[in-house]
Design a protein around this motif. Structure first.
Motif, mmCIF file in Angstrom:
data_model
loop_
_atom_site.group_PDB
_atom_site.id
_atom_site.type_symbol
_atom_site.label_atom_id
_atom_site.label_comp_id
_atom_site.label_asym_id
_atom_site.label_seq_id
_atom_site.Cartn_x
_atom_site.Cartn_y
_atom_site.Cartn_z
ATOM 1 N N LEU A 336 0.501 9.224 4.387
ATOM 2 C CA LEU A 336 0.297 8.233 5.441
ATOM 3 C C LEU A 336 0.223 6.825 4.851
ATOM 4 C CD1 LEU A 336 -0.047 8.641 8.544
ATOM 5 C CD2 LEU A 336 -2.454 8.145 8.201
ATOM 6 N N PHE A 337 -0.475 6.675 3.739
ATOM 7 C CA PHE A 337 -0.596 5.349 3.130
ATOM 8 C C PHE A 337 0.694 4.896 2.454
ATOM 9 C CE2 PHE A 337 -5.139 5.529 3.915
ATOM 10 C CZ PHE A 337 -5.404 4.197 4.201
ATOM 11 N N LYS A 338 1.536 5.822 2.040
ATOM 12 C CA LYS A 338 2.854 5.428 1.546
ATOM 13 C C LYS A 338 3.643 4.745 2.656
ATOM 14 C CE LYS A 338 3.570 8.823 -2.143
ATOM 15 N NZ LYS A 338 4.397 9.982 -2.591
ATOM 16 N N GLU A 339 3.547 5.300 3.858
ATOM 17 C CA GLU A 339 4.244 4.693 4.994
ATOM 18 C C GLU A 339 3.620 3.351 5.365
ATOM 19 O OE1 GLU A 339 6.052 8.101 7.769
ATOM 20 O OE2 GLU A 339 3.885 8.284 7.536
ATOM 21 N N VAL A 340 2.310 3.289 5.350
ATOM 22 C CA VAL A 340 1.626 2.031 5.672
ATOM 23 C C VAL A 340 2.088 0.933 4.727
ATOM 24 C CG1 VAL A 340 -0.604 0.848 5.688
ATOM 25 C CG2 VAL A 340 -0.396 3.118 6.736
ATOM 26 N N ARG A 341 2.161 1.237 3.438
ATOM 27 C CA ARG A 341 2.580 0.223 2.461
ATOM 28 C C ARG A 341 4.033 -0.207 2.662
ATOM 29 N NH1 ARG A 341 -0.684 3.556 -0.982
ATOM 30 N NH2 ARG A 341 -2.570 2.449 -1.600
ATOM 31 N N PHE A 344 3.965 -2.304 6.326
ATOM 32 C CA PHE A 344 3.101 -3.469 6.498
ATOM 33 C C PHE A 344 2.886 -4.157 5.147
ATOM 34 C CE2 PHE A 344 2.036 -0.246 9.698
ATOM 35 C CZ PHE A 344 2.276 -0.962 10.865
ATOM 36 N N SER A 345 2.107 -5.202 5.164
ATOM 37 C CA SER A 345 1.873 -5.946 3.926
ATOM 38 C C SER A 345 0.907 -5.191 3.013
ATOM 39 C CB SER A 345 1.290 -7.320 4.246
ATOM 40 O OG SER A 345 -0.028 -7.199 4.754
ATOM 41 N N ALA A 349 -2.423 -2.871 3.974
ATOM 42 C CA ALA A 349 -2.597 -1.515 3.450
ATOM 43 C C ALA A 349 -3.902 -1.396 2.678
ATOM 44 C CB ALA A 349 -1.415 -1.156 2.547
ATOM 45 N N GLU A 350 -4.247 -2.427 1.909
ATOM 46 C CA GLU A 350 -5.487 -2.415 1.133
ATOM 47 C C GLU A 350 -6.705 -2.432 2.051
ATOM 48 O OE1 GLU A 350 -7.631 -2.414 -2.542
ATOM 49 O OE2 GLU A 350 -5.560 -1.932 -1.972
#
Length: 418
Positions: A336-341, A344-345, A349-350
């Motif tokens: 999920l966080f791979k997609e977020v990064r 989005f910026s 993501a951070e």
């Protein structure tokens, strides 16, 4: 891709053949490649071309350019003309007249044993229809077969007012109906479950997939939902009726499990890649030893990405819990966080990662939890590859996605542990 169809009615022992002059053939059509489990394209073709109601039973054979499907005839009336012939599949006359390049297809069907998977048998569609009528108490239903393969059977059911889905899963995934039914508002509502075979009816949703959304709040809601579910499990406020597989890192990354998995992997990948993976085992185990011992096991979705979240009226719903297990909670967030990064910026993501980690601050500081998450990102492909090799692939006979899954996880493994 050439799709060949063995269309059979077991009650009357009749199969459909196409007749042209002195030769007969098996019905077929050409289409773009599609997932082996998808059935709508086949049923739609037979309905539009021959006005026949059908149900795909299974794929009997496949190669990159051709597939052979076994299809059940649901329509009670056979339409015959000079081009359509219904006759017993063992009829020697048809076998003699059959096009030479298709004779092997009929021989394959005659030699193939019936499947032991309930939804890959004749009569399954009828039993599904009976079950859903009892649940919905509706007489007017439109049922559409969506998918059918070893891993599941999926039907869409439409009434005059609503839409529902019926999903059946094998013993390996028997926890899925009960996980989904216990999670409340973060999943589509489950109306009914059945244990043997494991299946459930859920309310259909009219929305789009999270993967198509570029609204940050939808991703934020999904992360919050998953974190809340995981914390509910940790605190004992989430009770699931059927036991979910428990896969702690101490088991999956133990020496016995890793080397058993490697033995199974050896014949799946090139020797040079195998050697890279084999030599990285000490580094994998060393990274596992750095993890926080205080973090408790919790519910991992197993395949959480934008394609398994539906957005309806600005609310997000997580679906497809087949691969869920009880293990390290951070595993659910890696993809999920791979997609977020990518969408989005880096700062967004951070911020979202810190929001997720804030749910776990009682087990470590944010810097410690970030370090933990970084380690889990590297360990994630190793974990899921070992799980597939030891627990998932051995259960199924076809494993049509095995090559893709193995190649993807091995590529990540070698990239992270070179």
């Amino acid at each position: 891709m050439n799709i060949q169809m063995l269309l059979y009615n077991p009650t009357k022992d009749r199969m459909l053949f196409m007749k042209e002059k002195t030769q007969v053939s098996i019905p077929s059509f050409i289409t773009k490649p599609f997932h082996i489990a998808e059935t709508k394209i086949i049923n739609d073709y037979l309905l539009n071309e021959y006005q026949l109601q059908t149900n795909v039973v299974r794929c009997l054979d496949q190669n990159p350019n051709q597939r052979v499907y076994e299809v059940e005839l649901l329509t009670p009336i056979f339409r015959e003309d000079r081009h359509l012939v219904w006759s017993p599949p063992t009829c020697q006359e048809n076998r003699t007249l059959l096009a030479q390049d298709q004779q092997w297809i009929l021989d394959l069907w005659l030699a193939t044993q019936p499947s032991n998977v309930p939804w890959m048998q004749y009569g399954w569609r009828e039993s599904v229809e009976d079950w859903i009528r009892q649940i919905l108490m509706e007489t007017k239903l439109e049922i559409t077969q969506i998918r059918n393969w070893e891993k599941c059977s999926l039907y869409q059911v439409e009434t005059e007012k609503d839409c529902y889905y019926i999903k059946a899963v094998p013993e390996l995934f028997k926890h899925e109906p009960f996980v989904q039914s216990q999670l409340g508002s973060c999943t589509p509502r489950v109306l009914s479950t059945q244990e043997e075979p494991s299946m459930y009816v859920m309310k259909g949703l009219e929305g789009t997939l999270l993967g198509f959304s570029r609204q940050f709040n939808h991703w934020h809601k999904t992360v919050s939902q998953m974190a809340s579910v995981q914390k509910r499990y940790v605190t004992g406020n989430l009770l699931i009726q059927v036991e979910v597989p428990v896969r702690p890192f101490s088991e999956v990354f133990g020496e016995q499990s890793l080397y058993r998995a490697l033995d199974m992997l050896k014949k799946e990948i090139p020797q040079n890649e195998y050697q890279l993976i084999h030599s990285s085992i000490p580094r994998v185990q060393a990274l596992v030893r750095t993890l926080l011992r205080e973090l408790p096991l919790s519910l991992d979705h197993g395949d959480l990405f934008g394609g398994n979240v539906i957005i309806e009226q600005d609310t997000t719903y997580i679906i497809d819990w087949s691969d869920s297990s009880i293990t390290h909670p951070f595993l659910s967030m890696v993809q999920l966080f791979k997609e977020v990064r990518s969408f989005f910026s880096e700062s967004e993501a951070e911020d979202l990662l810190c929001h997720y980690l804030d749910f776990w601050k009682e087990y470590g500081s944010i810097p410690q939890l970030k370090q933990e998450f970084d380690a889990i990102q590297r360990l994630e492909p190793v974990f899921y590859l070992v799980v597939h090799l030891l627990y998932i692939f051995p259960v199924f006979t076809e494993n049509v996605e095995k090559k893709r899954i193995v190649n993807e996880y091995c590529a990540q493994w070698t990239a992270y542990f070179q």
